[in-house]
Design an enzyme around this catalytic site. Structure first.
Site, short mmCIF file in Angstrom:
data_model
loop_
_atom_site.label_atom_id
_atom_site.label_comp_id
_atom_site.label_asym_id
_atom_site.label_seq_id
_atom_site.Cartn_x
_atom_site.Cartn_y
_atom_site.Cartn_z
N ASP A 123 0.80 -0.98 0.14
CA ASP A 123 0.48 -0.30 0.16
C ASP A 123 0.60 1.25 0.30
O ASP A 123 1.45 1.28 0.36
CB ASP A 123 -0.84 0.25 1.14
CG ASP A 123 -2.24 0.05 1.66
OD1 ASP A 123 -2.31 1.90 0.10
OD2 ASP A 123 -2.11 1.49 2.71
N HIS A 160 2.74 3.60 -9.32
CA HIS A 160 2.26 1.99 -9.77
C HIS A 160 3.60 1.22 -10.04
O HIS A 160 4.27 0.50 -9.87
CB HIS A 160 1.20 1.66 -10.19
CG HIS A 160 -0.02 2.34 -9.70
ND1 HIS A 160 -0.19 1.77 -7.58
CD2 HIS A 160 -1.21 3.02 -9.53
CE1 HIS A 160 -1.22 2.38 -7.60
NE2 HIS A 160 -2.40 2.94 -8.60
N LEU A 204 10.90 -20.68 -4.96
CA LEU A 204 10.01 -20.40 -4.43
C LEU A 204 8.43 -20.01 -4.91
O LEU A 204 8.67 -20.02 -6.26
CB LEU A 204 10.40 -18.90 -4.33
CG LEU A 204 9.06 -17.44 -4.27
CD1 LEU A 204 9.04 -17.58 -2.83
CD2 LEU A 204 10.43 -15.91 -3.65
C1 FPP Z 1 -1.72 0.39 -3.89
O1 FPP Z 1 -1.13 1.59 -3.21
C2 FPP Z 1 -1.12 -0.90 -4.93
C3 FPP Z 1 -2.37 -1.15 -5.66
C4 FPP Z 1 -3.40 -0.84 -5.16
C5 FPP Z 1 -1.65 -1.86 -6.22
C6 FPP Z 1 0.08 -3.30 -6.28
C7 FPP Z 1 0.73 -2.96 -7.41
C8 FPP Z 1 1.91 -3.12 -7.16
C9 FPP Z 1 2.79 -2.96 -6.59
C10 FPP Z 1 2.48 -2.50 -8.97
C11 FPP Z 1 1.62 -3.84 -9.73
C12 FPP Z 1 2.42 -5.33 -9.12
C13 FPP Z 1 2.62 -6.15 -10.09
C14 FPP Z 1 2.86 -7.31 -9.49
C15 FPP Z 1 3.95 -5.98 -10.83
P1 FPP Z 1 -2.51 2.38 -3.28
O2 FPP Z 1 -2.48 2.93 -5.05
O3 FPP Z 1 -3.45 2.34 -2.90
O4 FPP Z 1 -1.92 4.17 -3.04
P2 FPP Z 1 -2.37 5.04 -2.05
O5 FPP Z 1 -2.90 3.81 -0.84
O6 FPP Z 1 -1.31 5.75 -1.45
O7 FPP Z 1 -2.99 5.57 -2.85
#
Ligand code: FPP
Length: 247
Positions: free
Chosen positions: A27, A44, A138
């Site tokens: 997150d 992201h 893994l």
């Molecule tokens: C949360 O940050 C993250 C996500 C909703 C998506 C997770 C995705 C990635 C880490 C990148 C791509 C993944 C892979 C496997 C290549 P948020 O957008 O909710 O952050 P915020 O709460 O600060 O707005």
């Protein structure tokens, strides 16, 4: 931190007491981007780099299962542009990592409503899973279009159908049978659940499976999460006494 101090960092880890399964709620990509005056999509993208780092760290340390919450059932409600960017990022990530996953004996698996993903994402996902199917050092599980309540409803439906067709006696339903109808059926439950960006929430992630998991919440935004912090969290985990409800 330079590489020698960081390798020293993992030297004090007790390799015999590592969690078999680590699950992570990644997150804070959006807040990281905001802090750096960048678009959420850039956040992201940086988050995908952190994914690479943590997968490598798990492989090096000898952790057997890593489950990453990459896209939740709720995430479909984000702006269409952001959803599309996340799907593109996922496709790019899988394509770019295929070789390394294969070479490093890492098996890719997915949990969630995979059938809801765009066809091109499903295709590269299935291709990567097929390519890495016999790997065993893994297992990297990507939770995609995943929601724990949906998973539990799906399990209940399957069990009800089996009971109705008399394949299963309702009196025989127990925790093992429930677990064997979840997406995670072939894996141990997570021993350690990490959430980045400081939120004290589970967000519909692995509700059944984390019954006895140790929880660690770090204020670090996911894009800033790296091996050194991961190792520190593992050390913290090793100092905890796990009692599983006993004395
Ligand atoms: C949360 O940050 C993250 C996500 C909703 C998506 C997770 C995705 C990635 C880490 C990148 C791509 C993944 C892979 C496997 C290549 P948020 O957008 O909710 O952050 P915020 O709460 O600060 O707005």
């Amino acid at each position: 931190m330079n590489s020698s101090s960081s390798s020293q960092n993992s030297e004090d880890l007790d390799k015999t007491k590592l969690p078999a399964h680590v699950a992570i709620i990644m997150d804070g990509n959006g807040r990281w981007a905001k802090k750096h005056l960048l678009s959420r999509i850039k956040g992201h993208e940086k988050g995908a780099e952190a994914v690479r780092t943590v997968v490598r760290a798990c492989r090096e340390l000898g952790i057997a299962y890593l489950t990453l919450y990459a896209f939740s059932t709720e995430n479909w409600q984000r702006p269409q542009k952001e959803v599309a960017a996340l799907m593109t990022l996922l496709t790019k990530f899988l394509k770019s990592e295929q070789k390394e996953l294969a070479a490093k004996d890492i098996r890719l698996a997915a949990i969630g409503q995979i059938e809801r993903l765009p066809a091109n994402v499903q295709q590269v996902l299935h291709e990567t899973m097929e390519l890495t199917r016999s790997n065993s050092a893994l297992q990297l599980n990507l939770a995609l279009s995943y929601g724990s309540r949906t998973e539990i409803v799906r399990m209940a439906r399957q069990i009800a159908k089996e009971a109705k067709s008399e394949q299963l006696d309702p009196d025989d339903i127990n925790a093992e049978i429930v677990a064997s109808h979840l997406y995670t059926k072939d894996m141990p439950d997570p021993d350690l659940l990490i959430r980045t960006s400081g939120e004290m929430r589970i967000s519909n992630f692995l509700l059944w499976q984390i019954a006895y998991a140790e929880i660690y919440v770090t204020p670090t935004y996911w894009p800033d999460f790296g091996k050194d912090e991961f190792v520190e969290i593992l050390k913290n985990y090793q100092q905890r006494e796990r009692r599983f409800g006993q004395v």
